[in-house]
Motif scaffolding. Structure first.
Motif, PDB file in Angstrom:
ATOM      1  N   THR A 230       0.828  -1.195   0.000  1.00 62.91           N
ATOM      2  CA  THR A 230       0.000   0.000   0.000  1.00 62.91           C
ATOM      3  C   THR A 230       0.866   1.251   0.000  1.00 62.91           C
ATOM      4  O   THR A 230       2.049   1.189   0.356  1.00 62.91           O
ATOM      5  CB  THR A 230      -0.941   0.024   1.219  1.00 62.91           C
ATOM      6  OG1 THR A 230      -1.784   1.179   1.166  1.00 62.91           O
ATOM      7  CG2 THR A 230      -0.146   0.064   2.515  1.00 62.91           C
ATOM      8  N   ASP A 231       0.244   2.370  -0.358  1.00 63.04           N
ATOM      9  CA  ASP A 231       0.892   3.679  -0.277  1.00 63.04           C
ATOM     10  C   ASP A 231       0.207   4.574   0.746  1.00 63.04           C
ATOM     11  O   ASP A 231       0.565   5.749   0.869  1.00 63.04           O
ATOM     12  CB  ASP A 231       0.845   4.386  -1.649  1.00 63.04           C
ATOM     13  CG  ASP A 231       1.737   3.709  -2.677  1.00 63.04           C
ATOM     14  OD1 ASP A 231       2.884   3.390  -2.341  1.00 63.04           O
ATOM     15  OD2 ASP A 231       1.266   3.495  -3.811  1.00 63.04           O
ATOM     16  N   ASP A 232      -0.753   4.046   1.460  1.00 66.49           N
ATOM     17  CA  ASP A 232      -1.580   4.841   2.366  1.00 66.49           C
ATOM     18  C   ASP A 232      -1.261   4.498   3.824  1.00 66.49           C
ATOM     19  O   ASP A 232      -1.524   3.372   4.259  1.00 66.49           O
ATOM     20  CB  ASP A 232      -3.051   4.563   2.066  1.00 66.49           C
ATOM     21  CG  ASP A 232      -4.002   5.417   2.894  1.00 66.49           C
ATOM     22  OD1 ASP A 232      -3.529   6.162   3.780  1.00 66.49           O
ATOM     23  OD2 ASP A 232      -5.215   5.338   2.649  1.00 66.49           O
ATOM     24  N   PRO A 233      -0.714   5.444   4.610  1.00 69.93           N
ATOM     25  CA  PRO A 233      -0.422   5.164   6.023  1.00 69.93           C
ATOM     26  C   PRO A 233      -1.650   4.708   6.801  1.00 69.93           C
ATOM     27  O   PRO A 233      -1.544   3.831   7.670  1.00 69.93           O
ATOM     28  CB  PRO A 233       0.106   6.508   6.542  1.00 69.93           C
ATOM     29  CG  PRO A 233       0.665   7.183   5.342  1.00 69.93           C
ATOM     30  CD  PRO A 233      -0.247   6.788   4.210  1.00 69.93           C
ATOM     31  N   ASP A 234      -2.804   5.297   6.517  1.00 69.07           N
ATOM     32  CA  ASP A 234      -4.028   4.884   7.216  1.00 69.07           C
ATOM     33  C   ASP A 234      -4.382   3.438   6.888  1.00 69.07           C
ATOM     34  O   ASP A 234      -4.836   2.685   7.757  1.00 69.07           O
ATOM     35  CB  ASP A 234      -5.188   5.804   6.837  1.00 69.07           C
ATOM     36  CG  ASP A 234      -4.998   7.217   7.371  1.00 69.07           C
ATOM     37  OD1 ASP A 234      -5.129   7.414   8.582  1.00 69.07           O
ATOM     38  OD2 ASP A 234      -4.697   8.117   6.565  1.00 69.07           O
ATOM     39  N   GLU A 235      -4.161   3.038   5.629  1.00 71.75           N
ATOM     40  CA  GLU A 235      -4.459   1.667   5.225  1.00 71.75           C
ATOM     41  C   GLU A 235      -3.522   0.674   5.907  1.00 71.75           C
ATOM     42  O   GLU A 235      -3.917  -0.461   6.205  1.00 71.75           O
ATOM     43  CB  GLU A 235      -4.359   1.537   3.703  1.00 71.75           C
ATOM     44  CG  GLU A 235      -4.618   0.137   3.172  1.00 71.75           C
ATOM     45  CD  GLU A 235      -6.029  -0.363   3.447  1.00 71.75           C
ATOM     46  OE1 GLU A 235      -6.239  -1.586   3.381  1.00 71.75           O
ATOM     47  OE2 GLU A 235      -6.929   0.473   3.736  1.00 71.75           O
ATOM     48  N   VAL A 236      -2.283   1.083   6.173  1.00 77.13           N
ATOM     49  CA  VAL A 236      -1.346   0.231   6.906  1.00 77.13           C
ATOM     50  C   VAL A 236      -1.964  -0.191   8.234  1.00 77.13           C
ATOM     51  O   VAL A 236      -2.024  -1.376   8.583  1.00 77.13           O
ATOM     52  CB  VAL A 236      -0.014   0.966   7.168  1.00 77.13           C
ATOM     53  CG1 VAL A 236       0.850   0.170   8.154  1.00 77.13           C
ATOM     54  CG2 VAL A 236       0.747   1.184   5.871  1.00 77.13           C
ATOM     55  N   VAL A 237      -2.436   0.801   8.983  1.00 77.39           N
ATOM     56  CA  VAL A 237      -2.974   0.531  10.322  1.00 77.39           C
ATOM     57  C   VAL A 237      -4.302  -0.204  10.237  1.00 77.39           C
ATOM     58  O   VAL A 237      -4.554  -1.147  11.005  1.00 77.39           O
ATOM     59  CB  VAL A 237      -3.121   1.843  11.111  1.00 77.39           C
ATOM     60  CG1 VAL A 237      -3.665   1.565  12.511  1.00 77.39           C
ATOM     61  CG2 VAL A 237      -1.771   2.554  11.208  1.00 77.39           C
ATOM     62  N   GLU A 238      -5.159   0.179   9.302  1.00 76.46           N
ATOM     63  CA  GLU A 238      -6.448  -0.490   9.163  1.00 76.46           C
ATOM     64  C   GLU A 238      -6.267  -1.954   8.792  1.00 76.46           C
ATOM     65  O   GLU A 238      -6.991  -2.820   9.277  1.00 76.46           O
ATOM     66  CB  GLU A 238      -7.297   0.225   8.111  1.00 76.46           C
ATOM     67  CG  GLU A 238      -7.880   1.542   8.588  1.00 76.46           C
ATOM     68  CD  GLU A 238      -8.716   1.397   9.857  1.00 76.46           C
ATOM     69  OE1 GLU A 238      -9.556   0.472   9.904  1.00 76.46           O
ATOM     70  OE2 GLU A 238      -8.512   2.184  10.790  1.00 76.46           O
TER      71      GLU A 238
END
Length: 268
Positions: A230-238
């Protein structure tokens, strides 16, 4: 030794010595009589004790950590760069989600993730390593330990992390990534999320795995699911949170099934 003599024996702990193998002095004598040379400090038996001590120190220090995520990436990433700021953001988001953040304790991506967690009020952990060149633990660590041996340090990462986040890095980052993938693939550890951050950086590697390793039969199709990019920090945590929620639900269901089976077996 004459034919009529009985061979001499001496026990030294679990070891039995006979005849000429028996030293002229006892272990206590050699310890207490003289300081002697210091070469023994660098022998393999002494290294075993050092290794044991590192495991004990690491286990004792980290045993009460809350749920934690290890963040890996290059030590060469500069403060102020986009990668540094993204790693800092990921560290902060993980801390806000209730995770302790574990890194290798050095500069670059490691420092950024520790800083993000620290600034967000989370628990920031650094597991350093003794290197030929000077590299101290960064200044954003609440709990830090420096290891002599890579394999002890790697054990701590795996034992006390419930997920790995892998940002752009070099050989050391690849080492940690493939160590984790191998342990999960071979079921040596319970499966946990492995998130690669940066599609531009990791895309070529993922494509090579798909184009070369998979058609050659070196891995199975389901092995491709061991990593998420992923390229999305929020998606990392989710992604990590969803994986852990699924694991907890499965554990609860399994426990309930086992309880029902046990109750049925008892005739109740």
């Amino acid at each position: 030794m004459r034919p009529d003599e009985t061979p001499r024996r001496r026990r030294q702990g679990p070891v039995t010595l006979r005849g000429n193998a028996i030293p002229a002095t006892t272990t206590d004598q050699r310890l207490l009589d003289s300081r002697g040379p210091s070469d023994w400090l660098h022998t393999d038996p002494w290294r075993v004790l050092r290794i044991q001590a590192e495991f004990v120190e690491g286990f004792g220090l980290l045993a009460e950590l809350p749920r934690a995520v290890s963040v890996f990436g290059s030590a060469r990433t500069k403060p102020g760069s986009e990668e540094y700021e993204l790693a800092e953001r990921i560290g902060a988001l993980l801390a806000e989600a209730g995770y302790a953040v574990i890194t290798g304790g050095g500069p670059g991506i490691m420092e950024a993730a520790n800083k993000g967690a620290d600034d967000a009020g989370g628990l920031s952990v650094g597991l350093g390593i003794e290197l030929p060149f000077e590299q101290k633990l960064n200044d954003h660590i609440d709990i830090g330990v420096e290891f002599r041996y890579f394999f002890v340090r790697k054990t701590m990462f795996v034992k006390y992390s419930q997920a790995f986040v892998v940002l752009p890095g070099g050989f050391g980052t690849l080492d940690e990534l493939f160590e984790a993938i191998t342990l999960v693939q071979t079921k040596k550890i319970t499966r946990f999320p492995i998130v690669l951050f940066g599609t531009d950086y990791w895309g070529g590697l993922i494509q090579w795995i798909k184009d070369q390793m998979l058609p050659a039969g070196k891995i199975s199709p389901e092995d491709l699911e061991l990593m998420y990019v992923t390229d999305d920090p929020d998606e990392v945590v989710e992604r990590i949170k969803r994986a852990h929620e699924t694991q907890e639900r499965e554990l609860e269901e399994r426990a309930a099934q086992e309880a029902d089976a046990e109750a049925g077996g008892n005739g109740s």
